[in-house]
Write an enzyme that holds these catalytic residues in place. Structure first.
Site, short mmCIF file in Angstrom:
data_model
loop_
_atom_site.label_atom_id
_atom_site.label_comp_id
_atom_site.label_asym_id
_atom_site.label_seq_id
_atom_site.Cartn_x
_atom_site.Cartn_y
_atom_site.Cartn_z
N ASP A 140 0.81 -1.31 0.22
CA ASP A 140 -0.03 -0.02 0.17
C ASP A 140 0.96 1.24 -0.01
OD1 ASP A 140 -1.81 2.02 0.34
OD2 ASP A 140 -3.39 0.62 1.86
N ARG A 142 -0.10 4.39 -0.62
CA ARG A 142 -1.01 5.58 -0.68
C ARG A 142 -0.67 6.68 0.54
NH1 ARG A 142 -6.80 2.74 -0.45
NH2 ARG A 142 -5.63 1.31 0.85
#
Length: 218
Positions: A140, A142
């Site tokens: 991830d 983000r």
């Protein structure tokens, strides 16, 4: 927050985002004000859909990561499109709220082409975390700072966050946006996305209690 001739008077802009345009947007879910931003650090174009007066405390909010395959094409391999629709419906029903649609978050931040490569690896048997790692990419990638800056620009001090992902709550708190409640956004699983959702629950700490009953039946 007041509006005059389509322009919000929200004070000094945060240094990380530039508000470029406001325009009324009529959708199947209701009437929103679409506010276009430019992320000054990355150059990405961002958008917030605002319904009602969101200034102050406890606005209903959704930080929605861009997902072309789910949001636009209706992919059944994720729940993103379903969550987008449910969040906009919930905000309209609430009467006040904001959805920040985060461009640059495709494939949890790895980009569209890498996401498609990861999907191919998932079809070969890897889970969504293993597929990203096999490509040499983060599970991830983000970052939610720009979302927090948009909320600051809208004078949102705290939110009721529509999310199953604890990292979104942690990120908002870290960047100075209060979270009074994390509101689940639980979509019925399908055969095509059950393994994906279980990986999010078991390996990424997403709160998905409705999957327990599904697993017990299988």
């Amino acid at each position: 927050m007041t509006e005059s001739d389509g322009v919000f008077d929200v004070g000094t802009q945060p240094s990380g985002v530039e508000r470029v345009v406001n325009v009324r947007l009529s959708t199947r879910y209701g009437e929103f004000l679409a506010i276009g931003y430019r992320d000054l650090a990355r150059g990405d174009e961002q958008i917030a859909l605002v319904h009602g007066d969101v200034t102050g405390e406890e606005a209903l909010a959704r930080l929605h990561s861009e997902c072309l395959t789910g949001d636009a094409f209706g992919s059944r391999h994720c729940e993103c499109g379903d969550q987008l629709s449910a969040a906009l419906k919930a905000i309209a029903a609430e009467g006040r709220g904001v959805l920040v649609y985060l461009r640059g978050h495709e494939g949890r931040g790895i980009g569209l082409l890498a996401k498609l490569q990861a999907m191919r690896l998932q079809a070969e048997g890897l889970d969504t975390v293993e597929a990203n790692l096999a490509l040499g990419l983060p599970a991830d990638a983000r970052d939610y700072q720009v979302a927090a800056e948009v909320l600051h620009d809208l004078r949102v001090r705290s939110v009721r966050l529509l999310s199953n992902n604890p990292r979104k709550r942690e990120a908002l708190l870290r960047h100075g946006v209060g979270v009074s409640e994390q509101v689940p956004l639980l979509m019925p699983p399908r055969q095509e996305n059950l393994a994906y959702l279980l990986t999010k629950r078991d390996r990424m700490d997403h709160c998905l209690p409705h999957l327990d009953a599904v697993v017990q039946r299988t």
